[in-house]
Enzyme design. Structure first.
Site, PDB file in Angstrom:
ATOM      1  N   SER A  13       5.499  -8.359  -6.891  1.00  0.00           N
ATOM      2  CA  SER A  13       5.985  -7.183  -7.748  1.00  0.00           C
ATOM      3  C   SER A  13       6.983  -6.231  -7.417  1.00  0.00           C
ATOM      4  O   SER A  13       7.725  -5.741  -8.135  1.00  0.00           O
ATOM      5  CB  SER A  13       4.691  -6.405  -7.923  1.00  0.00           C
ATOM      6  OG  SER A  13       3.803  -7.098  -8.873  1.00  0.00           O
ATOM      7  N   HIS A  33       0.541   0.895 -11.120  1.00  0.00           N
ATOM      8  CA  HIS A  33       1.620  -0.519 -10.666  1.00  0.00           C
ATOM      9  C   HIS A  33       2.846  -0.058 -11.352  1.00  0.00           C
ATOM     10  O   HIS A  33       3.836  -0.112 -10.848  1.00  0.00           O
ATOM     11  CB  HIS A  33       1.180  -1.651 -11.357  1.00  0.00           C
ATOM     12  CG  HIS A  33       1.641  -2.847 -10.852  1.00  0.00           C
ATOM     13  ND1 HIS A  33       2.695  -3.422 -11.388  1.00  0.00           N
ATOM     14  CD2 HIS A  33       1.459  -3.586  -9.692  1.00  0.00           C
ATOM     15  CE1 HIS A  33       3.242  -4.691 -10.780  1.00  0.00           C
ATOM     16  NE2 HIS A  33       2.319  -4.685  -9.698  1.00  0.00           N
ATOM     17  N   ASP A  79       5.630  -2.752 -17.644  1.00  0.00           N
ATOM     18  CA  ASP A  79       4.479  -2.612 -16.480  1.00  0.00           C
ATOM     19  C   ASP A  79       3.385  -1.665 -17.156  1.00  0.00           C
ATOM     20  O   ASP A  79       3.432  -1.247 -18.260  1.00  0.00           O
ATOM     21  CB  ASP A  79       5.074  -2.168 -15.037  1.00  0.00           C
ATOM     22  CG  ASP A  79       4.538  -2.931 -14.004  1.00  0.00           C
ATOM     23  OD1 ASP A  79       3.407  -2.744 -14.053  1.00  0.00           O
ATOM     24  OD2 ASP A  79       5.290  -3.561 -13.409  1.00  0.00           O
TER      25      ASP A  79
END
Length: 947
Positions: free
Chosen positions: A384, A219, A163
């Site tokens: 996600s 994220h 990520d």
């Protein structure tokens, strides 16, 4: 079963109604490509091709990858994958053509950029967010608290978080990172894995050891917190993985030289001991064999459980990497198990997990003046954050069931999920949310059954199937969990356009990990003969049932009724699209079967019809600039094929047009409707060509004077050294433009040494031969695009000597446009032009085939003048010893007569006018000829015997 996705490598579609899915190719890393060597080949085999492309040495992407093992069937070899940096002037299409021509390469692809699936929402939007403890509603929903009574995992189980950067100092993350104590930070590669000081993960995007939060992406911190935030520390939240650790791997660039590296991170994670790998990123479309290889390596070679977000597009679509083989695709639901409003759904989704208002570590705020540091949290939404819940559950299962393979862990998660299809709110998505919502307790305590189809093999193997096709389907089945008895696989078509003729397979009893197949008696299917929408997708369902109530459904898709036809009656096979292109319908070379000659290798990287009437009025669907193509033509009806046809063994019918030009627009279209016919014969003398005929109708209120029409052909003829050195030339006697490969023997494994296009019918011939690598300042330079003005130049330059040849003396990547100039076309009037596309091992054979194409066109495809019959065309005496008179109707508008011999060569011609014309044929050899009268209102033909 997911191996069938390879059939969809070229085209992605949605539903069974025929609606094409609007899934543009994802963005890719500029100037980079990846290719894979065939087994047994060495990089040295590519040296000539690389010199031709004028590129540097390729870089082996995974030099430390594990070799395939016979103990792991289906394992893949990543050591043959190389990355190449392309100069600015080199296009991916050109590089792909040259590299594939070496026959040493399996595939050549761009490196796609996949985006994080992040949809933040207001942390106060959910009324349950009254405290940090209560805010993690999803833990109770998936039975996490009771699951932790069974196991809390172990620090030896590592989840790879591929990520963005992670805030490694966050209070709920810093103690959960898996460190590599074999390589402390000392400037050396102590463990010899090729990475210096990879003590705390790795930054694959920027190739350094800083996998922490140093770019403006939160994220990674959000995803890591869901999966692995520290439990029992009296702070913040508890990640579902509890005692399991995570390995931070950054995949997004923060330096000028960095690039997206999601799939490289997956391989790194697999090679560095991650038993579970999470991928909360991706995009619709853009199937990639390189990406699939990376997934197969991690899952099969390295036995890692792969989990990916299914996407945040509220549509039924394929989403990568979630839709690849060996990947658990996870979509999202709310606290009431209703599908999240934006979550992707499809038959390819494996299961769902909570994906709304997921409280997790924020990692955005560092130390503050008050002394609080790295203690921020936020509620977020999207698949996600559903995916890392499943990844964390997989980590707990890996500790609980150490004997399970990665495939068995996936099966256990699927089969113990709580089915939510029965909820009224999910009725519309039933069957497209996988087996249900994650239930961690059941996954840890209830061992179920799951037999599944692991591979699907269609025969004949095609990208898409045409109306009336029949096919066979062989499947391999494996039982992953508890033994099954009386296993049956039933195939059902969910589409009205495919009928299953034989759809039952008795697989019998299978022990755990037992396998079987129906290769001896495959399923049999037939495609409907008509009524199929264009570019339809038919969904087939496998229903696996066994004694004791076991039932499991899987799905496979077939692409039907493609928007192109393939003529393959002879040695030359060609795809014709419904919008004027040849070989392929797109620049990527993924829609269509290409153009091949006596082999399966494509020799035309791009081709199509090109129309023009001025430097600003051009119509085509060919390359323009920036990797894009113009889209002037649109289809009027589906391309169809007749086999046999009334005049040939195979015939095609296609209709398309461009738009009516708009006054005041800087770049305008021509304004022409096109009716295209194509003909192919299987007879020995006609096996090397296909005839293409275009009827062009002026749709505008203006007379087009002149109108140019031509065939653009970017030939890529292979050579033994793989360099693809070609040259182009012009045969003025035949109006034949052709390309040929240099230094290739006339026989052997290179049958298509020559290929070209001959003008069969039309006005004045034109030709333009182009060296793709022409320097700056050249009249046409394809390295920086193909402008409208350059396209007009290729058609309007006649047959000047300077434009007849290209590529000599050493060979190059050459392109040729063979066309015709029609003096005028009045509003509403039509004119017909025709070409032959040819290939042959030698120039003499190419010329003979060009002559045979002319003879076939003039004798087998008679074209009458508008409203006239052959009775109105008088030729006498016939037979004749020399003198000849022709008479045509007054309205015919006679302009030229031609005498064509049995080889299709024009041996006499003269320009005439009026209703009558006299010709003198003395001096010609006796035999049969064709006399052709050309007028403003059509073409008339008669057979003639000369004595």
């Amino acid at each position: 079963m997911r191996n069938v996705l390879r059939l969809l490598y070229f085209v992605l579609f949605a539903g069974i109604t025929g609606t094409a899915l609007a899934a543009p190719a994802p963005p890719s890393i500029p100037g980079q490509l990846v290719f894979k060597l065939r087994p047994g080949q060495q990089p040295a085999a590519l040296e000539a091709a690389l010199r031709t492309l004028e590129v540097g040495s390729p870089r082996q992407k995974f030099p430390h990858a594990q070799a395939p093992s016979a103990e792991r069937p289906g394992s893949v070899d990543l050591r043959g994958i190389y990355q190449l940096t392309m100069p600015a002037a080199l296009t991916l299409d050109r590089a792909r053509a040259v590299l594939l021509a070496t026959d040493a390469v399996e595939y050549v692809e761009p490196l796609y950029i996949r985006q994080p699936q992040y949809q933040p929402n207001d942390p106060l939007a959910d009324s349950t967010l009254t405290s940090l403890t209560a805010s993690q509603y999803y833990l109770k929903q998936i039975k996490a608290y009771r699951a932790w009574d069974v196991t809390r995992g172990d620090s030896s189980i590592v989840i790879g978080i591929t990520d963005g950067g992670v805030r490694l100092t966050h209070q709920d993350l810093r103690q959960q990172v898996k460190h590599n104590y074999a390589d402390p930070v000392n400037g050396r590669d102590d463990d010899g894995d090729g990475y210096v000081d990879n003590f705390t993960g790795w930054d694959l995007a920027n190739n350094d050891n800083n996998a922490g939060y140093d770019i403006n992406i939160v994220h990674g911190s959000l995803v890591a917190g869901v999966a692995a935030a520290r439990a029992d520390n009296g702070l913040g939240i508890a990640g579902l993985g509890n005692k399991c650790r995570f390995l931070p791997l950054n995949i997004y660039p923060n330096t000028p030289t960095g690039s997206f590296a999601g799939f490289e991170a997956v391989v790194y994670a697999a090679d560095h001991g991650c038993q579970v790998i999470n991928m909360s990123w991706g995009g619709p479309g853009g199937y990639s064999r390189f990406e699939q290889d990376a997934m197969t390596y991690a899952a099969v070679n390295r036995n890692a459980v792969l989990v990916a977000a299914a996407g945040n597009t509220n549509a039924d679509l394929l989403f990568y990497p979630a839709s690849y083989d060996h990947v658990l695709s996870v979509s999202g639901v709310s606290s009431t198990d209703q599908k999240s409003p934006s979550a992707t759904f499809s038959h390819r989704v494996d299961m769902v997990a909570p994906g709304l208002s997921i409280l997790t570590t924020y990692g955005y705020h560092g130390p503050t003046s008050s002394g609080a540091a790295d203690a921020d949290y936020v509620a977020v939404g999207g698949t996600s954050f559903a995916a890392p819940l499943v990844a964390a559950a997989a980590a707990l299962l890996r500790w609980q069931f150490p004997q399970f393979t990665a495939a068995q862990i996936g099966a256990q998660l699927r089969q113990t999920a709580d089915n939510i299809d029965g909820l009224p709110a999910n009725a519309v998505w039933a069957g497209r949310l996988g087996t249900g919502r994650l239930n961690v307790l059941r996954a840890l305590t209830q061992t179920r059954q799951e037999a599944r189809v692991t591979t699907s093999t269609f025969a004949p193997a095609r990208v898409a199937y045409a109306p009336g096709d029949t096919l066979r389907l062989a499947v391999a089945v494996q039982n992953l969990l508890q033994p099954v008895a009386g296993l049956t696989v039933t195939l059902t078509s969910l589409s009205p356009y495919v009928t299953v003729r034989q759809g039952s397979f008795a697989a019998g009893n299978l022990p755990t990990l037992g396998q079987t197949n129906n290769a001896a008696a495959p399923f049999r299917l037939v495609v409907a003969t008509g009524g199929i929408p264009l570019n339809a997708t038919a969904t087939l369902r496998y229903r696996l049932t066994a004694s004791g109530g076991f039932q499991y459904d899987q799905y496979v898709d077939l692409a039907l009724n493609p928007d192109y036809v393939v003529l393959g009656a002879n040695d030359l096979t060609i795809s014709l699209t419904s919008r004027g292109n040849l070989a392929y319908d797109n620049l990527a070379g993924t829609v269509g079967a290409g153009l091949s000659y006596r082999t399966n290798d494509n020799i035309l990287s791009e081709g199509g019809l090109l129309l023009a009437t001025s430097p600003t009025r051009v119509s085509d669907r060919l390359r323009s600039s920036g990797g894009r193509s113009r889209q002037s033509f649109f289809s009027l009806r589906q391309a169809t094929r007749q086999q046999p046809g009334p005049r040939a063994d195979q015939e095609a019918r296609i209709a398309f047009q461009d738009t009516i030009p708009v006054a005041g627009s800087r770049i305008r279209s021509v304004g022409v409707a096109v009716r295209q016919r194509a003909y192919a014969w299987a007879t020995p003398a006609r096996r090397d060509f296909v005839v293409l005929e275009y009827s062009l109708k002026n749709l505008t209120a203006d007379t087009l004077k002149p109108l140019y029409a031509g065939i653009f052909a970017d030939w890529d003829l292979p050579t033994p050294d793989g360099a693809g050195r070609n040259a182009a030339n012009w045969d003025s006697t035949r109006a034949l433009g052709y390309c040929y490969a240099l230094n290739v023997p006339a026989t052997g494994s290179f049958p298509a040494r020559y290929a070209g296009v001959r003008l069969l019918r039309g006005g004045t011939p034109t030709v333009y031969s182009i060296n793709s690598g022409a320097p700056a300042g050249s009249p046409i330079r394809l390295a920086d695009g193909f402008s409208v003005a350059e396209k007009f130049l290729t058609l309007s330059s006649g047959t000047r000597r300077a434009n007849r040849s290209a590529g000599l003396p050493n060979g190059a990547d050459v392109v040729q446009v063979v066309g015709t100039q029609v003096a005028r076309l009045a509003p509403g009037d039509s004119v017909t032009v025709a070409f032959a596309v040819l290939a042959a091992p030698t120039l003499a054979q190419l010329q003979a085939s060009a002559d045979a194409a002319m003879l076939s066109y003039t004798t087998l495809l008679p074209t009458q003048g508008a409203g006239k019959s052959t009775a109105d065309f008088k030729v006498y005496p016939n037979p004749t010893a020399g003198p000849l008179r022709l008479e045509v109707p007054a309205a015919f508008g006679l302009t030229e007569i031609q005498l064509i011999d049995a080889m299709g060569r024009v041996v006499r011609h003269q320009f005439v006018s009026g209703r009558q014309a006299d010709a003198n044929l003395f001096g010609l050899a006796p035999g049969w000829y064709t006399i052709r009268a050309i007028g403003t209102n059509g073409v008339l033909r008669r057979a003639l015997q000369l004595q």
